[in-house]
Scaffold this active site. Sequence first.
Site, PDB file in Angstrom:
ATOM      1  N   ARG A   1       0.825  -1.217   0.000  1.00 33.13           N
ATOM      2  CA  ARG A   1       0.000   0.000   0.000  1.00 33.13           C
ATOM      3  C   ARG A   1       0.863   1.274   0.000  1.00 33.13           C
ATOM      4  NH1 ARG A   1      -3.714  -0.331   4.970  1.00 33.13           N
ATOM      5  NH2 ARG A   1      -1.921  -1.435   5.805  1.00 33.13           N
TER       6      ARG A   1
ATOM      7  N   ILE B   1     -24.235   7.147  12.086  1.00 27.44           N
ATOM      8  CA  ILE B   1     -24.368   5.913  11.316  1.00 27.44           C
ATOM      9  C   ILE B   1     -23.745   4.713  12.022  1.00 27.44           C
ATOM     10  CG2 ILE B   1     -23.874   4.822   9.087  1.00 27.44           C
ATOM     11  CD1 ILE B   1     -25.978   7.056   9.100  1.00 27.44           C
TER      12      ILE B   1
ATOM     13  N   GLU C   1     -17.968   1.371  17.653  1.00 28.86           N
ATOM     14  CA  GLU C   1     -17.307   0.316  16.867  1.00 28.86           C
ATOM     15  C   GLU C   1     -15.775   0.332  16.973  1.00 28.86           C
ATOM     16  OE1 GLU C   1     -18.852   0.142  12.875  1.00 28.86           O
ATOM     17  OE2 GLU C   1     -20.878   0.625  13.527  1.00 28.86           O
TER      18      GLU C   1
ATOM     19  N   TRP D   1     -19.019  -7.333  -0.365  1.00 29.00           N
ATOM     20  CA  TRP D   1     -17.729  -6.770   0.025  1.00 29.00           C
ATOM     21  C   TRP D   1     -16.739  -7.854   0.450  1.00 29.00           C
ATOM     22  CZ3 TRP D   1     -19.105  -1.661   3.084  1.00 29.00           C
ATOM     23  CH2 TRP D   1     -19.600  -0.732   2.159  1.00 29.00           C
TER      24      TRP D   1
ATOM     25  N   ASP E   1     -26.755  -2.845   8.487  1.00 30.74           N
ATOM     26  CA  ASP E   1     -26.282  -2.005   7.385  1.00 30.74           C
ATOM     27  C   ASP E   1     -26.221  -2.774   6.071  1.00 30.74           C
ATOM     28  OD1 ASP E   1     -25.981   0.270   8.891  1.00 30.74           O
ATOM     29  OD2 ASP E   1     -23.881  -0.091   9.366  1.00 30.74           O
TER      30      ASP E   1
ATOM     31  N   HIS F   1     -28.633   1.145   6.563  1.00 30.53           N
ATOM     32  CA  HIS F   1     -27.890   2.258   5.945  1.00 30.53           C
ATOM     33  C   HIS F   1     -27.413   1.831   4.569  1.00 30.53           C
ATOM     34  CE1 HIS F   1     -25.041   5.452   5.241  1.00 30.53           C
ATOM     35  NE2 HIS F   1     -24.076   4.576   5.093  1.00 30.53           N
TER      36      HIS F   1
ATOM     37  N   CYS G   1     -25.143   3.260   0.903  1.00 27.55           N
ATOM     38  CA  CYS G   1     -24.163   4.219   0.397  1.00 27.55           C
ATOM     39  C   CYS G   1     -24.594   4.779  -0.948  1.00 27.55           C
ATOM     40  CB  CYS G   1     -22.795   3.549   0.276  1.00 27.55           C
ATOM     41  SG  CYS G   1     -21.936   3.379   1.854  1.00 27.55           S
TER      42      CYS G   1
ATOM     43  N   HIS H   1     -16.766  12.136   3.899  1.00 28.79           N
ATOM     44  CA  HIS H   1     -15.563  11.791   3.152  1.00 28.79           C
ATOM     45  C   HIS H   1     -14.645  12.987   2.967  1.00 28.79           C
ATOM     46  CE1 HIS H   1     -18.491   8.642   2.104  1.00 28.79           C
ATOM     47  NE2 HIS H   1     -17.429   7.861   2.106  1.00 28.79           N
TER      48      HIS H   1
END
Length: 757
Positions: A15, A430, A483, A560, A598, A640, A642, A693
């Site tokens: 990365r 959220i 979380e 995902w 979610d 929820h 996106c 974001h």
Amino acid sequence: MKSSNLGYPRIGEDREWKKTLEGYWTGKVTESDFLLQMEQIRLQHLQKQKDLGIDLIPVGEFTFYDHMLDLAVMFGFVPKRYDYEGGAVPLSTYFAMARGSNRAVASEMTKWFNTNYHYIVPELGDRKPTLTENKPLQAYREAKEKLGIDGKPVIVGPFTFLKLSKGFGPKELPALILQIVPLYIQVLQELAAEGVQWVQLDEPILVTSITKDEMKTVTYIYKQLNEAVPQLRIMLQTYFDAVEHYEDFMNLPVAGVGLDFVHGLDENLEALKEHGFPTDKVLGAGIIDGRNIWRSDLSVKKQLVDTLINIVSEEQLWLQPSSSLLHVPVTVRHEDQLNPIVKEALAFADEKLAEIKCLAENAANGEEEPFAQSKKALTRLNQSIERNRKEIQEAAAAFLSQDIQRNSTFEQRREIQKAWNLPLLPTTTIGSFPQTLEVRQARRKWRKGEWTTEEYDQFIQKEIRKWINIQEDMGLDVFVHGEFERTDMVEFFGEKLGGFAFTKNGWVQSYGSRCVKPPVIYGDVEFLQQMTVKESVFAQSLTTKPVKGMITGPVTILNWSFVRDDLTRSQVAFQIAVALRNEVEALEAAGIKMIQVDEPALREGLPLKQSEWDDYLQWAVKAFRVTTSSIADMTQIHTHMCYCEFHDFIGAIDQLDADVISIETSRSHGELVSAFHQNAYHKGIGLGVYDIHSPRVPSCEEIIEVIEQGLKALETNQFWINPDCGLKTRGIDETVRSLANMVTATHIVRERLAVTN
């Protein structure tokens, strides 16, 4: 046969791309060092492909953030709010468009077709386009001069670019085409003058349900390109599904066409057999899955190559991945902690390119030995105990024939749930709060055994207590625990369920520098233990306000993750749903009576062809209901979602039968409000009132404007106020200030409503 690649992962084996980006954003890396480090990463990726022996290596698909943003910037489509005055676009403006700034909000971001990659949506309404710089030409020169690679420049094609952009209406499209096509011609002419042999124009929009009239527009565009640059060979590349209007597509004046023979295998192959293939074109055959991580059975792929060779000649055939390898990790090489049976069945980007090269070199010679190892590896996995748990498969299958419903209708539940005594426009978040360096270090110490589980639990409880107090001080109405124990909203659950495996370095890009490490669903999915109850119960014990239990829904866990390919996706989704149903029931039994399930990835799983939508939505909605249907009426189910085009499937959202849905809409709020004007929706809904974001803190005035816009389409008794997504990636100060402004703005609107009424 030649070997070809469509695109390579940007992020690097460790990365390093992400780290360079974030170093630049925080001021730790200067602009000159940033550019130098990015060049080094880019050249390393090209050298790898050269060393693997790939014949046609893509150049120009590397980006500092997003390839659609790059094209918008190259054509000067910079919204006026960024104070751009022409010429090459500065990095500061480029990143402001992607991330926002103190002076201007970021451009909208949405999913790239049905993947988990997000692109920046170009805004075409503000300016007349102009070529600011020829980035594909720069990429070609760099590869040739520094590595001796005669690369294949990659550019998003003009029709896909326009269809995925915003800021214009249908009547303005012809004028935009007349403005855009000359810019593409200029780019292509400069490439041809440089000696470029092939250029790849990506037109994935051609696999969606486009009309015959739209196909005529595509034909017009490519006739213009061909007439202007006849000496340049264009590979018109599609992926993600089968191409629409096959005969019209094959008649386009291009030198080659790329088809997906993984996700569009049956339709593309049938069309090829029925209508044949032009003798004057090259076929780019996407035969290795560019979106999943499983090794290919090369003996099966050889049979596909044999079939293709019966239709086209070997000289006409390029073997390549089905799509860019952007969607898979870089290499399996570092995965030394996986079950050997699972590891030997994996292939990431480098391994997929090796498969392509092996097929290109050996598929036509009749030998089976080069392909035998892949079959053996996949057979061992398919015969493993983990893939043959009959009791799990039967439990999931049992729900297929059932009508899954809550005990009462939403209207009946709403009356019962009034006992929550929430104020008008209830405020909440959220789910996640900032994952600070301290949080990440604590998790690392625990995983390495430097902390005991008791020490780690105490740390998590300290963080929960701190943020419960912050929420109390702020005056939020419905709390979350934050979380802090979770690395990722899918990985966390996968680690506690049977049938999942986890890579050490299997990262892929989601948006910008945000990388995720999808779990690998390799076996049957089984509920093993309670996963979220401990932290939720602790948080609820600290306050009299309701605390939402937080779990990730079955379709999002499916979409995902990298999913086993020996079962249908619906079969795997129902296995996950049955497992999560146990967790929802455990939360309710422990006293948690608001539970958020979610499903941010529900929309991205929607097939690209509208004819296939109903089937997907039926089983996806049913999987959600399997998870949530067994609880009491007083227990309130939230969900929820996106960024996506919600008007496409508002009916399916309604069928989920969640009591409250929150939607990530701050970058496209007006469009979504318009959708609710056109489609009635009566359940509880939170339209995200600010963009998480971006690091900027929204003002009260901005949030008030967004709330009031939402109230034009929604009833006051159904509207919830929340940020548009989780706050995990944000800093503490900006999070607290933004939420404080959100609460203040809500109180102001409540007072205005009271006066009005």
